[in-house]
Design a protein around this motif. Structure first.
Motif, short mmCIF file in Angstrom:
data_model
loop_
_atom_site.label_atom_id
_atom_site.label_comp_id
_atom_site.label_asym_id
_atom_site.label_seq_id
_atom_site.Cartn_x
_atom_site.Cartn_y
_atom_site.Cartn_z
N TYR A 138 0.84 -1.20 0.00
CA TYR A 138 0.00 0.00 0.00
C TYR A 138 0.87 1.26 0.00
O TYR A 138 0.57 2.24 -0.68
CB TYR A 138 -0.90 0.03 1.23
N LEU A 139 1.96 1.24 0.76
CA LEU A 139 2.86 2.40 0.82
C LEU A 139 3.44 2.67 -0.57
O LEU A 139 3.52 3.84 -0.99
CB LEU A 139 3.98 2.14 1.82
N TYR A 140 3.83 1.63 -1.28
CA TYR A 140 4.34 1.81 -2.65
C TYR A 140 3.26 2.42 -3.54
O TYR A 140 3.55 3.31 -4.36
CB TYR A 140 4.80 0.47 -3.21
N MET A 141 2.01 1.96 -3.35
CA MET A 141 0.91 2.52 -4.14
C MET A 141 0.73 4.00 -3.84
O MET A 141 0.53 4.81 -4.75
CB MET A 141 -0.37 1.75 -3.83
N VAL A 142 0.79 4.37 -2.56
CA VAL A 142 0.61 5.77 -2.17
C VAL A 142 1.69 6.65 -2.77
O VAL A 142 1.43 7.77 -3.21
CB VAL A 142 0.61 5.89 -0.63
N ASN A 153 -8.30 7.02 0.77
CA ASN A 153 -7.77 5.73 1.20
C ASN A 153 -6.28 5.82 1.51
O ASN A 153 -5.79 5.12 2.40
CB ASN A 153 -8.01 4.68 0.11
N ALA A 154 -5.57 6.67 0.79
CA ALA A 154 -4.15 6.86 1.08
C ALA A 154 -3.96 7.44 2.48
O ALA A 154 -3.05 7.04 3.22
CB ALA A 154 -3.53 7.79 0.04
N GLN A 155 -4.84 8.36 2.88
CA GLN A 155 -4.78 8.92 4.23
C GLN A 155 -5.03 7.84 5.28
O GLN A 155 -4.37 7.81 6.33
CB GLN A 155 -5.80 10.05 4.37
N VAL A 156 -5.99 6.96 5.02
CA VAL A 156 -6.27 5.87 5.95
C VAL A 156 -5.03 4.98 6.12
O VAL A 156 -4.63 4.65 7.23
CB VAL A 156 -7.46 5.03 5.46
N VAL A 157 -4.43 4.60 4.99
CA VAL A 157 -3.26 3.74 5.03
C VAL A 157 -2.12 4.38 5.81
O VAL A 157 -1.52 3.75 6.69
CB VAL A 157 -2.79 3.41 3.59
N MET A 158 -1.82 5.64 5.50
CA MET A 158 -0.69 6.30 6.16
C MET A 158 -0.95 6.51 7.65
O MET A 158 -0.03 6.37 8.47
CB MET A 158 -0.41 7.64 5.47
N LEU A 183 7.53 -4.48 6.23
CA LEU A 183 7.13 -3.26 5.53
C LEU A 183 8.06 -2.98 4.36
O LEU A 183 7.60 -2.69 3.24
CB LEU A 183 7.15 -2.09 6.51
N ILE A 184 9.36 -3.07 4.59
CA ILE A 184 10.34 -2.82 3.53
C ILE A 184 10.19 -3.84 2.41
O ILE A 184 10.25 -3.49 1.22
CB ILE A 184 11.77 -2.87 4.11
N ALA A 185 9.97 -5.10 2.78
CA ALA A 185 9.81 -6.15 1.76
C ALA A 185 8.58 -5.89 0.90
O ALA A 185 8.62 -6.04 -0.33
CB ALA A 185 9.71 -7.52 2.43
N GLY A 190 6.64 -4.19 -4.44
CA GLY A 190 5.53 -3.45 -5.02
C GLY A 190 5.57 -3.34 -6.54
O GLY A 190 4.58 -3.63 -7.21
N PRO A 191 6.72 -2.93 -7.12
CA PRO A 191 6.77 -2.80 -8.59
C PRO A 191 6.51 -4.11 -9.31
O PRO A 191 5.94 -4.11 -10.41
CB PRO A 191 8.20 -2.31 -8.83
N ILE A 192 6.91 -5.23 -8.69
CA ILE A 192 6.73 -6.53 -9.34
C ILE A 192 5.31 -7.04 -9.14
O ILE A 192 4.66 -7.46 -10.10
CB ILE A 192 7.74 -7.55 -8.76
#
Length: 252
Positions: A138-142, A153-158, A183-185, A190-192
């Protein structure tokens, strides 16, 4: 994205992977605690993450801790988090990619615990590493795939992510390595894992008819301001629930 208004039957049909994982959480938890002499102790002893045993070749302990929990608050906290934030990713990624992402981030979190914690690190278990892996996606998406997540939804995630990171360092019994590297993993893959995923594909999966329920409103973007307030309320309630469970976990 994070609003759950399905019936139990509809939820299980729409999100079979999330449902199965949550079911495994509770079955194993109850088995370990209620039936220790009928295999419960064996599951606990053979499944818990112990770095010294992993270094001796018991590599299954990099996987099994993802599904085990030690207290009722522990299993409730992780299962509730998966219930809230897992379905959207399962719909978006599909079953195969979601399973791969969940297991891979959970395993990498345990590998980090092994490499950094060393042989003397305390025994560890729990789905937190894999769940933080989902937050990493989700962080990668944001940050880089704003086409897949709107601002509300980005605000909810963060917000939830920040609360989760704070609780990671507040609660002394939490496996910090698993949370951080899960989280880092998640962000790293994310790109893949999101390759060729589009908002259209996600909406198309959401809009499949189920028991004659309307699951996709083509006019929802016109209601953005109203939905934004609703999302904030959902986020606030979620934060309170998660914080309360985390607080109780310190004493149970």
């Amino acid at each position: 994205m994070f609003i759950r208004n399905e019936s139990f039957q509809s939820f299980t049909r729409s999100y079979p992977v999330v449902t199965t994982i949550i079911g495994i959480h509770f079955v194993l938890f109850l088995w370990m605690n209620l039936f220790p002499f009928l295999g419960g102790d064996f599951i606990r002893n053979q499944g818990i993450g112990i770095n010294a045993f992993i270094m001796m070749g018991e590599y299954w302990r990099l996987v099994t801790p993802i599904f085990l929990h030690v207290t009722i608050t522990h299993v409730l906290f992780n299962s509730f988090s998966l219930f809230l934030f897992g379905p959207a990713l399962e719909q978006m990624l599909g079953k195969t990619r979601f399973i791969a992402a969940y297991l891979l981030t959970g395993i990498l979190a345990n590998v980090a615990t092994l490499l950094i914690g060393g042989v003397s690190y305390l025994p560890h278990l729990g789905a937190s590493g894999a769940i933080f892996g989902l937050f990493g996606i989700y962080l990668y998406m944001v940050l880089y795939r704003k086409d897949l997540i709107d601002s509300a939804n980005a605000q909810v995630v963060m917000t939830i992510l920040i609360i989760g990171l704070i609780m990671t360092f507040v609660n002394p019994r939490i496996n910090i390595y698993a949370h951080l590297f899960g989280l880092i993993a998640g962000a790293a893959i994310g790109p893949i894992i999101l390759y060729k995923i589009s908002r259209f594909a996600y909406v198309r999966r959401q809009s499949r008819p189920d028991d004659h329920e309307v699951t996709f409103d083509p006019q929802r973007w016109q209601k953005k301001s109203r939905n934004k307030q609703l999302f904030k309320k959902i986020a606030f309630i979620s934060i309170l629930v998660l914080a309360a469970i985390a607080f109780l976990a310190r004493f149970l």
